[in-house]
Design an enzyme around this catalytic site. Sequence first.
Site, PDB file in Angstrom:
ATOM      1  N   GLY A 178       0.752  -1.312  -0.388  1.00  0.00           N
ATOM      2  CA  GLY A 178       0.542  -0.133   0.313  1.00  0.00           C
ATOM      3  C   GLY A 178       0.822   1.135   0.058  1.00  0.00           C
ATOM      4  O   GLY A 178       0.492   1.878   1.186  1.00  0.00           O
TER       5      GLY A 178
ATOM      6  N   SER B  85       1.450   3.278  -3.855  1.00  0.00           N
ATOM      7  CA  SER B  85       1.001   4.519  -4.632  1.00  0.00           C
ATOM      8  C   SER B  85      -0.378   4.857  -3.977  1.00  0.00           C
ATOM      9  O   SER B  85      -1.338   4.099  -3.416  1.00  0.00           O
ATOM     10  CB  SER B  85       0.645   4.125  -5.476  1.00  0.00           C
TER      11      SER B  85
ATOM     12  N   GLU C  67      12.365   6.641 -14.588  1.00  0.00           N
ATOM     13  CA  GLU C  67      12.539   8.453 -14.373  1.00  0.00           C
ATOM     14  C   GLU C  67      13.402   8.065 -12.829  1.00  0.00           C
ATOM     15  O   GLU C  67      14.575   8.983 -13.465  1.00  0.00           O
ATOM     16  CB  GLU C  67      11.993   9.586 -15.186  1.00  0.00           C
TER      17      GLU C  67
ATOM     18  N   GLU D 295      12.488  -4.959  -3.700  1.00  0.00           N
ATOM     19  CA  GLU D 295      11.292  -5.563  -4.473  1.00  0.00           C
ATOM     20  C   GLU D 295      11.922  -5.039  -5.577  1.00  0.00           C
ATOM     21  O   GLU D 295      11.513  -5.563  -7.046  1.00  0.00           O
ATOM     22  CB  GLU D 295      10.802  -4.118  -4.181  1.00  0.00           C
TER      23      GLU D 295
END
Length: 379
Positions: A131, A133, A366, A248
């Site tokens: 949890g 974004s 980016e 991750e």
Amino acid sequence: MKIFEFSLFETPPGVRELRQEVRTLLDRELAGTDPVRRANCWMRHDADFSRALGQAGFIGMVWPKRFGGHDRSPAERYIVLEELLAAGAPVCAHWVADRQSGPLILKYGTEQQKQRLLPGIVRGETYFCIGLSEPGAGSDLASVRTHARRVPEGWRISGQKIWTTNAHRSQFMIALVRTGSIEERQAGLSQFIIDLSLPGLTVKPIVDLTGASEFNEVWFDDVLVSEEMLIGEIGQGWKQVTAELALERSGPERYLTSFSLLKALIHHARGAGSEALTAVIGQAVAELWTLRQMSMSTAAKLAQGQDPSVEAAIVKDLGTAFEQSLPVLAQDLLEVDLSDQSDLARLLAYLLQVFPSFSLRGGTREILRGIIARGLGLR
Ligand SMILES: Cc1cc2nc3c(=O)[nH]c(=O)nc-3n(C[C@H](O)[C@H](O)[C@H](O)COP(=O)(O)OP(=O)(O)OC[C@H]3O[C@@H](n4cnc5c(N)ncnc54)[C@H](O)[C@@H]3O)c2cc1C
């Protein structure tokens, strides 16, 4: 000045036997699986498969035995993961819990949290989602607005998360929420383990381009969470999350998502190959091998308690560029009619639809390049 470093990975003893053990399980469990379902397989949810993997001792492999784990080495775990992904095993159900929620709980959790949550993960029965974004906070994670308000019974959480993979199939979310003011940015963030069956919580699926609904919107309407579900310390959420992101970003799933296509291309080249295809395959295998070494080296650093955030960003940037390039190269080189029902055409059609997401999930290209530039002292 040493900014980042990749070192050679040491193969653990008994690796041949371990690989064989995993392959025997995979032959048994995956017989007859559609090749399309073997691509992007860490997004394929199969509770029965996760349970079988848990029973075989391949989840929570490096965790202590007293929490159900198996005390194996990180190198052994890596070998199991790459076997699973290379074969296209449906590992999604337990993937996040094994990769990052469990390690986070081991590092920052209370004894009670560890005893309550880790054994179920190891059995392949307890699933977690991430949890982070929100509609106004993706790349700029420090703008998280979902907030937790202290009340006598614990914490009341309100707000919204988005793109939450598997929220509809997981029992728990580890959520980054604001316990301080928005002006405090990173310093006002904390993490909570949230039981997704709590009253006030709504999970709504988002349908993607392929018609699948793997991710969700999640709303919190004054959800009451007990004090025991705070993980780590108040105000330390940012630091905890940053460490979690290296887990991750650096694993083999960041370069093996299109591996089934590479195998299909090799198969195709044996029958109807061209020089151009052979050259592309040669280059792809060389890149794959290099990425593997870099990813394994990063896994070793994580296991030693180091912080390889820059190395993890490099692995993810190069790894996802690699797995994104394969469907495009295949489409350029082969005359495949995508409406055809051959395995190769269906596999390619599927990957061409999903590959743009590979460099978005887990942090965009980016943002990763910004992290690398900062590591080089350029920002
Ligand atoms: C398949 C999939 C699964 C996901 N699963 C989860 C999940 O389980 N849990 C979860 O919390 N999130 C999940 N996400 C969300 C993912 O982490 C975000 O999509 C990602 O971090 C980007 O955030 P955003 O979508 O808000 O885009 P934005 O942050 O709005 O970015 C839009 C574009 O602007 C660029 N950009 C933004 N800021 C900068 C900058 N400072 N400099 C240069 N460029 C910039 C970005 O690179 C991007 O190209 C998932 C996403 C996908 C695609």
